[in-house]
Write a protein that holds these residues in place. Structure first.
Motif, PDB file in Angstrom:
ATOM      1  N   UNK A  57       0.851  -1.205   0.000  1.00 47.61           N
ATOM      2  CA  UNK A  57       0.000   0.000   0.000  1.00 47.61           C
ATOM      3  C   UNK A  57       0.882   1.249   0.000  1.00 47.61           C
ATOM      4  N   UNK A  58       1.945   1.198   0.782  1.00 49.76           N
ATOM      5  CA  UNK A  58       2.869   2.333   0.843  1.00 49.76           C
ATOM      6  C   UNK A  58       3.592   2.503  -0.499  1.00 49.76           C
ATOM      7  N   UNK A  59       3.998   1.384  -1.085  1.00 46.81           N
ATOM      8  CA  UNK A  59       4.697   1.449  -2.378  1.00 46.81           C
ATOM      9  C   UNK A  59       3.764   2.010  -3.458  1.00 46.81           C
ATOM     10  N   UNK A  60       2.502   1.562  -3.435  1.00 45.06           N
ATOM     11  CA  UNK A  60       1.519   2.108  -4.387  1.00 45.06           C
ATOM     12  C   UNK A  60       1.384   3.614  -4.178  1.00 45.06           C
TER      13      UNK A  60
ATOM     14  N   UNK B 168       8.708   5.787   3.020  1.00 46.37           N
ATOM     15  CA  UNK B 168       9.014   4.343   3.033  1.00 46.37           C
ATOM     16  C   UNK B 168       9.933   4.019   4.208  1.00 46.37           C
ATOM     17  N   UNK B 169      10.879   4.907   4.430  1.00 45.72           N
ATOM     18  CA  UNK B 169      11.824   4.689   5.538  1.00 45.72           C
ATOM     19  C   UNK B 169      11.074   4.799   6.868  1.00 45.72           C
ATOM     20  N   UNK B 170      10.216   5.801   6.946  1.00 47.68           N
ATOM     21  CA  UNK B 170       9.423   5.987   8.187  1.00 47.68           C
ATOM     22  C   UNK B 170       8.589   4.735   8.452  1.00 47.68           C
ATOM     23  N   UNK B 171       8.038   4.163   7.392  1.00 50.75           N
ATOM     24  CA  UNK B 171       7.203   2.970   7.553  1.00 50.75           C
ATOM     25  C   UNK B 171       8.035   1.797   8.085  1.00 50.75           C
ATOM     26  N   UNK B 172       9.239   1.645   7.534  1.00 54.21           N
ATOM     27  CA  UNK B 172      10.125   0.562   7.992  1.00 54.21           C
ATOM     28  C   UNK B 172      10.468   0.715   9.465  1.00 54.21           C
TER      29      UNK B 172
ATOM     30  N   UNK C 142      -1.109  11.835  13.400  1.00 53.72           N
ATOM     31  CA  UNK C 142      -0.684  10.454  13.240  1.00 53.72           C
ATOM     32  C   UNK C 142       0.596  10.408  12.397  1.00 53.72           C
ATOM     33  N   UNK C 143       1.593   9.730  12.891  1.00 55.91           N
ATOM     34  CA  UNK C 143       2.846   9.541  12.174  1.00 55.91           C
ATOM     35  C   UNK C 143       3.509  10.874  11.817  1.00 55.91           C
TER      36      UNK C 143
ATOM     37  N   UNK D 164       2.341   7.240  17.400  1.00 57.51           N
ATOM     38  CA  UNK D 164       3.729   6.966  17.041  1.00 57.51           C
ATOM     39  C   UNK D 164       4.183   5.679  17.713  1.00 57.51           C
ATOM     40  N   UNK D 165       4.611   4.732  16.904  1.00 59.24           N
ATOM     41  CA  UNK D 165       5.057   3.440  17.446  1.00 59.24           C
ATOM     42  C   UNK D 165       6.349   3.557  18.254  1.00 59.24           C
TER      43      UNK D 165
END
Ligand code: PTJ
Length: 262
Positions: free
Chosen positions: A29-32, A44-48, A169-170, A190-191
């Motif tokens: 979903x993030x890549x899309x 993408x880095x934040x997601x990782x 969020x995030x 935030x995780x």
């Protein structure tokens, strides 16, 4: 220049029986989102980074996060002018849910980006419209908030500029502090309980926004039936530093448990 991601596998190609199928689908979903300019490369880095922290809570919403969710929902319901700040990752991961949260809580949506580009503003606006949003702030009328040099300083005069409560969020580190200086109450998702955002927010939900936003929608529906006094009590009893300490201790205990069971 946008990287060529043409041969990336689509979410449908993730085999059902893959042990990490759910996580892989979310990645896609993030890549899309990157392909459609909704997400920025740094997203993408934040997601990782988020994925790594999610491991440390067992990829489930722990009790301390549920407590923060209740305090956050009560704050949104009490607020005079609550705003939900939307960035690229949020729009890519939870478009329908964030629109539903806005509708059920009465908090307006505002697009606010660190990597602000017109094409991204418009791409995110389109995603939110497709998800059913009628009013989307942050794209047309713009002003600035103080104490912030990043493009996140650009806000909507009818949105974050006059908000009393802002859900972020995030987030990346510096805006929460600027919003606090502007006397706003900040709710962060935030995780990473050690991030600047997590530490400076009034209420930090240490959970994955993919799980957390649907839970917030449920809790808003439940808390709407409470009195204003009840909601104020929930907020008053919540201690963010104490909750963050619970999150960090939870992660430590979880790692110890895994190490013991090797
Ligand atoms: O505003 P944009 O769209 O231009 O992009 C902003 C990004 C996402 C690039 C920016 O906010 C950023 O760089 O964020 P950071 O500094 O990497 O911080 C993101 C934080 O969110 C980290 O602490 C991550 O652990 C956390 N995080 C990542 N994914 C999730 C998450 N927290 C909750 N749920 C997630 N799915």
């Amino acid at each position: 220049m946008m990287p060529d991601l043409g041969d990336e596998r689509l979410p449908d190609d993730v085999p059902e029986d893959h042990p990490r199928a759910a996580s892989l689908r979310v990645r896609h979903q993030i890549i899309e989102g990157l392909k459609t300019h909704v997400v920025t490369e740094a997203g993408l880095i934040a997601h990782g980074r988020g994925e790594a922290f999610d491991y440390l809570i067992g990829e489930k919403t722990p009790a301390f996060a549920l407590k923060a969710i209740d305090a956050a929902c009560a704050s949104l319901l009490i607020a005079e002018h609550p705003i939900i700040s939307v960035n690229g990752n949020v729009a890519a991961l939870v478009p329908n849910e964030i629109v539903l949260l806005s509708k059920t809580s009465g908090a307006k949506l505002e697009i606010n980006l660190f990597y602000r580009k017109r094409e991204r503003e418009l791409a995110i606006e389109e995603v939110l419209k497709k998800a059913g949003a009628k009013l989307i702030l942050g794209v047309h009328d713009q002003t600035e908030i103080d104490h912030l040099s990043s493009k996140r300083r650009i806000v909507d005069p009818e949105g974050i500029a006059r908000a009393d409560v802002v859900l972020v969020p995030l987030e990346d580190g510096d805006r929460t502090e600027a919003l606090k200086k502007a006397q706003k109450k900040v709710i962060a998702i935030d995780l990473n309980p050690m991030s600047r955002t997590a530490q400076h927010a009034d209420i930090t939900i240490v959970d994955n926004l993919i799980r957390c936003i649907p839970l917030m929608i449920q809790r808003i529906d439940y808390l709407k039936k409470k009195t204003r006094q009840d909601l104020q009590d929930i907020v008053r009893k919540f201690d963010n530093k104490e909750n963050l300490a619970l999150a960090i201790n939870f992660m430590r205990s979880y790692l110890e448990l895994i190490a013991r069971n090797l």
